[in-house]
Design a protein around this motif. Structure first.
Motif, PDB file in Angstrom:
ATOM      1  N   TRP A  77      40.474 -33.463 -99.146  1.00 14.11           N
ATOM      2  CA  TRP A  77      39.350 -33.124 -98.757  1.00 14.11           C
ATOM      3  C   TRP A  77      39.122 -34.139 -97.689  1.00 14.11           C
ATOM      4  O   TRP A  77      38.461 -33.685 -96.801  1.00 14.11           O
ATOM      5  CB  TRP A  77      38.272 -33.225 -99.858  1.00 14.11           C
ATOM      6  N   LEU A  78      39.594 -35.452 -97.748  1.00  8.46           N
ATOM      7  CA  LEU A  78      39.252 -36.289 -96.725  1.00  8.46           C
ATOM      8  C   LEU A  78      40.176 -35.883 -95.530  1.00  8.46           C
ATOM      9  O   LEU A  78      39.717 -36.082 -94.300  1.00  8.46           O
ATOM     10  CB  LEU A  78      39.558 -37.800 -96.966  1.00  8.46           C
ATOM     11  N   ALA A  79      41.315 -35.512 -95.737  1.00  8.78           N
ATOM     12  CA  ALA A  79      42.214 -35.117 -94.530  1.00  8.78           C
ATOM     13  C   ALA A  79      41.625 -33.941 -93.869  1.00  8.78           C
ATOM     14  O   ALA A  79      41.638 -33.701 -92.491  1.00  8.78           O
ATOM     15  CB  ALA A  79      43.593 -34.656 -95.211  1.00  8.78           C
ATOM     16  N   LEU A  80      40.983 -32.897 -94.627  1.00 11.21           N
ATOM     17  CA  LEU A  80      40.123 -31.778 -94.162  1.00 11.21           C
ATOM     18  C   LEU A  80      39.185 -32.192 -93.056  1.00 11.21           C
ATOM     19  O   LEU A  80      39.068 -31.550 -92.078  1.00 11.21           O
ATOM     20  CB  LEU A  80      39.844 -30.763 -95.014  1.00 11.21           C
ATOM     21  N   ALA A  81      38.433 -32.994 -93.748  1.00 11.06           N
ATOM     22  CA  ALA A  81      37.298 -33.665 -92.842  1.00 11.06           C
ATOM     23  C   ALA A  81      37.516 -34.505 -91.771  1.00 11.06           C
ATOM     24  O   ALA A  81      36.883 -34.194 -90.753  1.00 11.06           O
ATOM     25  CB  ALA A  81      36.454 -34.669 -93.768  1.00 11.06           C
ATOM     26  N   VAL A  82      38.689 -35.022 -91.650  1.00 15.58           N
ATOM     27  CA  VAL A  82      39.277 -35.665 -90.719  1.00 15.58           C
ATOM     28  C   VAL A  82      39.693 -34.669 -89.686  1.00 15.58           C
ATOM     29  O   VAL A  82      39.372 -34.665 -88.219  1.00 15.58           O
ATOM     30  CB  VAL A  82      40.379 -36.667 -90.827  1.00 15.58           C
TER      31      VAL A  82
END
Length: 140
Positions: A77-82
């Motif tokens: 999820w954090l990778a997608l947000a980035v």
């Protein structure tokens, strides 16, 4: 407690070390790499990794009792947000964000935010995202 940079479950200090190393690499690329594949593509791939590591170094993933917190902080999820953040900045370049913010004369703002849209940058950001997801799935 020593920092275990290469552990299967790196902590926030490890991600800070990764972020610093990636930042140094980005500066070296910007400073010394000629225009072309390394500067124009690899640098953009690495910026996604850099942003991810910066976020992971600031935001805890587990609380003091060892329980996972905030689902957004989990790697996928954090990778997608980035990735979405990087896309937003790139499309901001398309729409002239630096000038619309009144920062057109600020050299640092033009470097950080950018001023030229390049669809190839979107591909580079996506490759960076795939690397993050690949590392995550390999680890798990």
């Amino acid at each position: 407690m020593p920092v275990n940079v290469f552990s299967r479950q790196p902590d926030r200090k490890s991600f800070l070390i990764y972020a610093v190393l990636l930042f140094v690499i980005e500066v070296l690329i910007a400073r010394y790499a000629p225009s072309g594949f390394i500067r124009g593509f690899v640098g953009d791939v690495l910026v996604v990794l850099l942003l991810f590591c910066m976020a992971r170094s600031v935001v805890p993933v587990m609380n003091s009792k060892g329980h996972l917190i905030n689902r957004l902080c989990h790697t996928p999820w954090l990778a997608l947000a980035v990735l979405l953040f990087a896309f937003t900045i790139e499309f901001g370049q398309y729409w002239g964000l630096v000038d619309k913010l009144g920062l057109g004369g600020n050299r640092l703002a033009r470097i950080v935010i950018g001023s030229h849209f390049d669809p190839l940058d979107l591909l580079a950001f996506f490759v960076g995202y795939l690397i993050l997801i690949g590392i995550y799935w390999k680890r798990h």
